[in-house]
Design a protein around this motif. Structure first.
Motif, PDB file in Angstrom:
ATOM      1  N   ASP A  93      -3.386  -4.174  -6.069  1.00  0.00           N
ATOM      2  CA  ASP A  93      -4.730  -4.105  -6.648  1.00  0.00           C
ATOM      3  C   ASP A  93      -5.836  -4.108  -5.612  1.00  0.00           C
ATOM      4  O   ASP A  93      -6.965  -4.417  -5.928  1.00  0.00           O
ATOM      5  CB  ASP A  93      -4.947  -5.283  -7.604  1.00  0.00           C
ATOM      6  N   GLY A  94      -5.540  -3.815  -4.357  1.00  0.00           N
ATOM      7  CA  GLY A  94      -6.613  -3.834  -3.371  1.00  0.00           C
ATOM      8  C   GLY A  94      -6.092  -3.878  -1.953  1.00  0.00           C
ATOM      9  O   GLY A  94      -4.965  -3.481  -1.668  1.00  0.00           O
ATOM     10  N   ASP A  95      -6.932  -4.413  -1.049  1.00  0.00           N
ATOM     11  CA  ASP A  95      -6.623  -4.408   0.369  1.00  0.00           C
ATOM     12  C   ASP A  95      -5.747  -5.572   0.821  1.00  0.00           C
ATOM     13  O   ASP A  95      -5.180  -5.528   1.902  1.00  0.00           O
ATOM     14  CB  ASP A  95      -7.922  -4.421   1.185  1.00  0.00           C
ATOM     15  N   ALA A  96      -5.666  -6.618   0.006  1.00  0.00           N
ATOM     16  CA  ALA A  96      -4.831  -7.765   0.358  1.00  0.00           C
ATOM     17  C   ALA A  96      -3.500  -7.659  -0.386  1.00  0.00           C
ATOM     18  O   ALA A  96      -3.451  -7.184  -1.523  1.00  0.00           O
ATOM     19  CB  ALA A  96      -5.533  -9.067  -0.024  1.00  0.00           C
ATOM     20  N   PRO A  97      -2.423  -8.095   0.249  1.00  0.00           N
ATOM     21  CA  PRO A  97      -1.137  -8.015  -0.456  1.00  0.00           C
ATOM     22  C   PRO A  97      -1.125  -8.913  -1.694  1.00  0.00           C
ATOM     23  O   PRO A  97      -1.577 -10.053  -1.643  1.00  0.00           O
ATOM     24  CB  PRO A  97      -0.110  -8.469   0.573  1.00  0.00           C
TER      25      PRO A  97
END
Length: 128
Positions: A93-97
């Protein structure tokens, strides 16, 4: 120069990552042995290519999923068997795992090609 085990594991990781990025259950299932055991992110043991396909078809349809493998280790057991262990970071859902797990594969020769015969993920959090 990488050895054969590293090359075999790297080739499957590349195909697996591409398939996961599209949530392509058919492409992912094709990477597995017809006799595969698959423990993914839920407690169910999935078996064979149909089981692998069912697992991936059952995942949520994230907008832009991707996976990054790190700390990859591969070891040739014999002419027809390779063990692989790594850390898999899933970006959902984004840049962080969203999820980071330990992953192991047993990769076996089957019908002249390399296939994942056993797939297991587990938590990085100590259980004991």
């Amino acid at each position: 120069m990488p050895d054969a085990a590293d090359e075999i594991a790297s080739a499957i990781i590349a195909q697996w990552s591409a398939g996961f990025g599209k949530l392509d259950a058919d492409a992912l299932a094709a990477l597995y042995s017809k006799h595969a055991f698959f423990f993914g992110s839920n407690p169910t043991l999935y078996r064979g290519r149909d089981g692998v396909k069912a697992y991936f078809n059952g995942l949520p349809r994230w907008r832009a999923p991707r996976v990054q493998f790190s700390d990859v280790r591969a070891e040739r057991v014999n002419d027809g068997l390779v063990n692989m262990a790594a850390i898999a970071s899933f970006f959902l859902d984004g840049d962080a795992p969203s999820l980071v797990v330990k992953i192991t594969w047993v990769i076996a020769r089957e019908d002249g090609d390399w296939k994942i015969a056993c797939h297991h993920v587990s938590s990085q959090t100590p259980l004991i």
